[in-house]
Design an enzyme around this catalytic site. Structure first.
Site, mmCIF file in Angstrom:
data_model
loop_
_atom_site.group_PDB
_atom_site.id
_atom_site.type_symbol
_atom_site.label_atom_id
_atom_site.label_comp_id
_atom_site.label_asym_id
_atom_site.label_seq_id
_atom_site.Cartn_x
_atom_site.Cartn_y
_atom_site.Cartn_z
ATOM 1 N N ASN A 1 34.328 -18.733 -31.502
ATOM 2 C CA ASN A 1 35.457 -19.339 -30.786
ATOM 3 C C ASN A 1 35.059 -19.449 -29.317
ATOM 4 O O ASN A 1 35.020 -18.441 -28.615
ATOM 5 C CB ASN A 1 36.690 -18.434 -30.961
ATOM 6 C CG ASN A 1 37.847 -18.884 -30.080
ATOM 7 O OD1 ASN A 1 37.858 -19.992 -29.541
ATOM 8 N ND2 ASN A 1 38.847 -18.014 -29.933
ATOM 9 N N TRP A 2 34.737 -20.673 -28.914
ATOM 10 C CA TRP A 2 34.264 -20.855 -27.534
ATOM 11 C C TRP A 2 35.395 -20.835 -26.506
ATOM 12 O O TRP A 2 35.156 -20.903 -25.318
ATOM 13 C CB TRP A 2 33.468 -22.175 -27.432
ATOM 14 C CG TRP A 2 32.046 -22.038 -27.894
ATOM 15 C CD1 TRP A 2 31.516 -21.036 -28.647
ATOM 16 C CD2 TRP A 2 30.946 -22.934 -27.616
ATOM 17 N NE1 TRP A 2 30.172 -21.251 -28.868
ATOM 18 C CE2 TRP A 2 29.798 -22.405 -28.239
ATOM 19 C CE3 TRP A 2 30.839 -24.130 -26.916
ATOM 20 C CZ2 TRP A 2 28.556 -23.030 -28.171
ATOM 21 C CZ3 TRP A 2 29.602 -24.757 -26.853
ATOM 22 C CH2 TRP A 2 28.473 -24.207 -27.471
ATOM 23 N N LYS A 3 36.630 -20.790 -26.984
ATOM 24 C CA LYS A 3 37.792 -20.773 -26.067
ATOM 25 C C LYS A 3 37.652 -21.915 -25.058
ATOM 26 O O LYS A 3 37.180 -22.985 -25.412
ATOM 27 C CB LYS A 3 37.942 -19.409 -25.403
ATOM 28 C CG LYS A 3 37.909 -18.265 -26.409
ATOM 29 C CD LYS A 3 38.369 -16.969 -25.840
ATOM 30 C CE LYS A 3 38.181 -15.864 -26.852
ATOM 31 N NZ LYS A 3 38.851 -14.637 -26.493
ATOM 32 N N HIS B 1 45.822 -17.778 -33.003
ATOM 33 C CA HIS B 1 45.079 -16.844 -32.139
ATOM 34 C C HIS B 1 46.070 -16.144 -31.202
ATOM 35 O O HIS B 1 47.031 -16.749 -30.729
ATOM 36 C CB HIS B 1 44.022 -17.604 -31.332
ATOM 37 C CG HIS B 1 43.041 -16.689 -30.667
ATOM 38 N ND1 HIS B 1 43.348 -15.960 -29.544
ATOM 39 C CD2 HIS B 1 41.759 -16.361 -30.994
ATOM 40 C CE1 HIS B 1 42.291 -15.233 -29.201
ATOM 41 N NE2 HIS B 1 41.319 -15.453 -30.072
ATOM 42 N N GLU C 1 45.887 -15.417 -28.219
ATOM 43 C CA GLU C 1 46.022 -16.036 -26.894
ATOM 44 C C GLU C 1 47.014 -17.189 -26.943
ATOM 45 O O GLU C 1 47.533 -17.602 -25.896
ATOM 46 C CB GLU C 1 44.642 -16.475 -26.383
ATOM 47 C CG GLU C 1 43.827 -15.261 -25.955
ATOM 48 C CD GLU C 1 42.322 -15.454 -25.948
ATOM 49 O OE1 GLU C 1 41.855 -16.600 -26.042
ATOM 50 O OE2 GLU C 1 41.612 -14.440 -25.864
ATOM 51 N N GLU D 1 42.399 -9.597 -35.762
ATOM 52 C CA GLU D 1 41.911 -9.415 -34.395
ATOM 53 C C GLU D 1 42.900 -8.557 -33.607
ATOM 54 O O GLU D 1 43.902 -9.083 -33.087
ATOM 55 C CB GLU D 1 41.779 -10.770 -33.699
ATOM 56 C CG GLU D 1 40.816 -11.719 -34.359
ATOM 57 C CD GLU D 1 40.309 -12.761 -33.362
ATOM 58 O OE1 GLU D 1 39.089 -12.838 -33.189
ATOM 59 O OE2 GLU D 1 41.132 -13.459 -32.748
ATOM 60 N N GLY E 1 37.888 -9.273 -26.128
ATOM 61 C CA GLY E 1 37.314 -9.431 -24.797
ATOM 62 C C GLY E 1 37.290 -8.168 -23.969
ATOM 63 O O GLY E 1 37.050 -8.218 -22.766
ATOM 64 N N SER F 1 35.568 -8.207 -29.765
ATOM 65 C CA SER F 1 34.408 -7.556 -29.147
ATOM 66 C C SER F 1 33.251 -7.321 -30.115
ATOM 67 O O SER F 1 32.505 -6.338 -29.991
ATOM 68 C CB SER F 1 34.815 -6.244 -28.461
ATOM 69 O OG SER F 1 35.679 -6.507 -27.371
ATOM 70 N N GLY G 1 34.263 -14.257 -30.014
ATOM 71 C CA GLY G 1 34.551 -15.003 -28.798
ATOM 72 C C GLY G 1 33.351 -15.006 -27.870
ATOM 73 O O GLY G 1 32.423 -15.804 -28.002
ATOM 74 N N GLY G 2 33.350 -14.084 -26.902
ATOM 75 C CA GLY G 2 32.342 -14.087 -25.845
ATOM 76 C C GLY G 2 30.907 -14.164 -26.340
ATOM 77 O O GLY G 2 30.079 -14.889 -25.761
HETATM 78 C C1 PEP Z 1 38.459 -13.971 -29.994
HETATM 79 O O1 PEP Z 1 39.034 -14.337 -28.982
HETATM 80 O O2 PEP Z 1 38.715 -14.518 -31.084
HETATM 81 C C2 PEP Z 1 37.496 -12.889 -29.879
HETATM 82 C C3 PEP Z 1 37.212 -12.218 -30.953
HETATM 83 O O3 PEP Z 1 36.982 -12.660 -28.646
HETATM 84 P P1 PEP Z 1 35.841 -11.578 -28.249
HETATM 85 O O4 PEP Z 1 34.792 -11.620 -29.316
HETATM 86 O O5 PEP Z 1 35.338 -12.037 -26.919
HETATM 87 O O6 PEP Z 1 36.519 -10.257 -28.202
#
Ligand code: PEP
Length: 249
Positions: free
Chosen positions: A10-12, A93, A95, A163, A169, A208, A229-230
């Protein structure tokens, strides 16, 4: 039932056309692990370019509207994602649930629209830290599942991503035992509602995940992959997660 491992990035709100080289590198390296399904969900603006740059790659959206068209400034319909080259979409999600006030009913309507358009769906659930600390995480997540998972779909076209909000994050992750307990509870709830079909639904962990912890987290009971994500923004960080999934078979 054997479920293929699934690792989704997920590149957000990250990435312009300069990032296409990274997407090419990710999909090329992922091709070395044919036992793992790999997908990237870039911002809307990059979907067409990424799908064009890497033919055959699974490229997805990060959200869609539940309506097919209309006066919804800034929104994108599921059909539009398909038209741009997407084959999947993330819905629910945290967010968006938290930042945009999306309810379980909203998420369910988005999932239904996406499935009707022919997209696969990754439907996110997860508890805030206060709920985890109060011991209510499983009840909270199962209520999200009850409210946001549609009634009618092909089981291999809808994956759940657990999640925990406090793990996204932050570098914090639940214990493997907590992940296994949550995924087992989700599988149980899906089996109670959908019967044997629940065995074909993939359950991803997200929050994470990185190359160092992927083997442990993806090895937990009832975990079929990861939503990342990251660490999905570069091949250097993402491919080790794919490799960890491949090693788990
Ligand atoms: C996400 O936002 O779906 C996610 C899992 O982010 P991260 O891996 O950065 O925690």
């Amino acid at each position: 039932m054997a479920r293929r491992k699934y690792v989704v990035g997920n590149w957000k709100m990250n990435g312009t056309t300069t990032a296409l080289a990274e997407a090419r590198a990710i999909f090329a390296a992922a091709g070395e692990h044919p036992g793992v399904d790999v997908a990237l969900c870039p911002p809307f603006t990059l979907i067409g370019a990424m799908a064009g740059a890497v033919p055959g790659a699974a490229v997805g959206g990060q959200d869609c509207h539940s309506a097919a068209s209309g006066a919804f400034t800034g929104s994108v319909a599921a059909d539009m994602l398909v038209d741009a080259g997407a084959s999947l979409v993330i819905v629910g999600h945290s967010e968006r649930r938290e930042g945009c006030g999306e309810s379980d009913a909203d998420v369910r309507a988005k999932a239904e629209a996406a499935l009707a358009a022919g997209l696969s769906v990754i439907l996110c659930v997860g508890e805030p830290r206060t709920v985890r600390e109060a011991g209510g995480a499983i009840d909270y997540v199962l209520a999200q599942i009850a409210g946001s998972v549609p009634d009618d779909f092909a089981a291999d076209r809808l994956a759940i991503a657990y999640e925990p909000i406090w793990a996204i994050g932050t570098g914090l992750v639940p214990t493997v035992a907590d992940v296994a307990a949550m995924h087992g509870a989700i599988r149980g709830a899906l089996a109670a509602r959908f019967g044997d079909a629940a065995q074909a639904m993939r359950l991803l962990y997200g929050g994470s995940v990185n190359g160092d912890n992927a083997a442990e987290l993806l090895g937990a009971g009832d975990v079929d992959g990861a939503l990342v994500g990251g660490a999905s923004l570069t091949a250097a960080k993402f491919v080790p997660i794919v490799a960890a999934a491949a090693a788990l078979g």
